[in-house]
Design a protein around this motif. Structure first.
Motif, short mmCIF file in Angstrom:
data_model
loop_
_atom_site.label_atom_id
_atom_site.label_comp_id
_atom_site.label_asym_id
_atom_site.label_seq_id
_atom_site.Cartn_x
_atom_site.Cartn_y
_atom_site.Cartn_z
N THR A 19 0.84 -1.19 0.00
CA THR A 19 0.00 0.00 0.00
C THR A 19 0.87 1.24 0.00
O THR A 19 2.00 1.22 0.50
CB THR A 19 -0.94 0.04 1.22
OG1 THR A 19 -0.16 -0.01 2.41
CG2 THR A 19 -1.93 -1.11 1.19
N VAL A 61 -4.78 6.46 -10.69
CA VAL A 61 -5.46 5.90 -9.53
C VAL A 61 -6.82 5.40 -9.99
O VAL A 61 -7.67 6.18 -10.40
CB VAL A 61 -5.63 6.95 -8.41
CG1 VAL A 61 -6.36 6.33 -7.21
CG2 VAL A 61 -4.29 7.53 -8.00
N TYR A 90 -0.70 -0.52 -4.35
CA TYR A 90 0.26 -0.15 -5.40
C TYR A 90 0.50 -1.35 -6.30
O TYR A 90 0.76 -2.45 -5.83
CB TYR A 90 1.56 0.30 -4.74
CG TYR A 90 2.64 0.73 -5.70
CD1 TYR A 90 2.58 1.96 -6.31
CD2 TYR A 90 3.72 -0.10 -5.97
CE1 TYR A 90 3.59 2.38 -7.17
CE2 TYR A 90 4.73 0.30 -6.82
CZ TYR A 90 4.66 1.55 -7.42
OH TYR A 90 5.64 1.96 -8.27
N VAL A 99 -2.24 2.86 -8.80
CA VAL A 99 -2.78 2.61 -7.48
C VAL A 99 -4.26 2.30 -7.68
O VAL A 99 -4.92 2.93 -8.51
CB VAL A 99 -2.59 3.83 -6.55
CG1 VAL A 99 -3.34 3.65 -5.24
CG2 VAL A 99 -1.11 4.07 -6.30
N TYR A 107 -9.08 2.04 1.94
CA TYR A 107 -8.44 2.86 0.91
C TYR A 107 -9.28 4.12 0.66
O TYR A 107 -10.49 4.12 0.88
CB TYR A 107 -8.30 2.08 -0.39
CG TYR A 107 -7.42 0.86 -0.31
CD1 TYR A 107 -6.46 0.69 0.69
CD2 TYR A 107 -7.54 -0.16 -1.25
CE1 TYR A 107 -5.65 -0.42 0.75
CE2 TYR A 107 -6.73 -1.29 -1.20
CZ TYR A 107 -5.80 -1.42 -0.21
OH TYR A 107 -5.00 -2.53 -0.16
#
Length: 140
Positions: A19, A61, A90, A99, A107
């Motif tokens: 992460t 992301v 990640y 990500v 998250y």
């Protein structure tokens, strides 16, 4: 079910998830236009926690995709140019790094706290003010 499949499933379950947490500027949103396609924000990273080295200054992301969750939280108030905080899984492969918010409800992709944004501005103003003072002293 064959033995090979069972072994592969066990390996996938114990795979370690890396992460990352970072702050950046949300640059562009690419929304899914086909069923199952991901919704992705391109984020220009300005600071990463724990000095984790990302493979690129701009990181995609994935905030949503039509796949089973759990999925993390996405702040709907984020717009292009917003300062954001990101925490997610990640992933790095032959195409680069990204990500994803898939995999944990912990998250997130949210607007950065106003205090942090103000501190960055104040630090810049202080540094600029000190440079101006030095220039004035040298001119005298």
């Amino acid at each position: 079910m064959t033995e090979d499949v069972a072994v592969d499933e066990v390996v996938d379950e114990v795979a370690e998830v890396v992460t990352v947490a970072f702050t950046g500027v949300a640059e562009t949103l690419t929304e899914a236009d086909m069923p199952g396609a991901p919704t992705v924000w391109a984020v220009n990273v300005t600071a990463a926690e724990d000095e984790f080295v990302l493979c690129s200054q701009v990181v995609n992301v994935t905030v949503f995709q039509a796949t089973p969750g759990p999925w993390g939280f996405v702040d709907e108030n984020v717009t292009e140019g917003s300062v954001v905080e990101v925490f997610g899984a990640y992933v790095e492969d032959e195409t680069g790094c990204m990500v994803t918010l898939e995999g944990s409800e912990e998250y997130y992709f949210v607007l950065a706290a106003e205090e942090e944004a103000e501190e960055e501005v104040e630090e810049t103003e202080v540094a600029t003010g000190e440079l101006e003072e030095e220039a004035e002293e040298e001119a005298e």
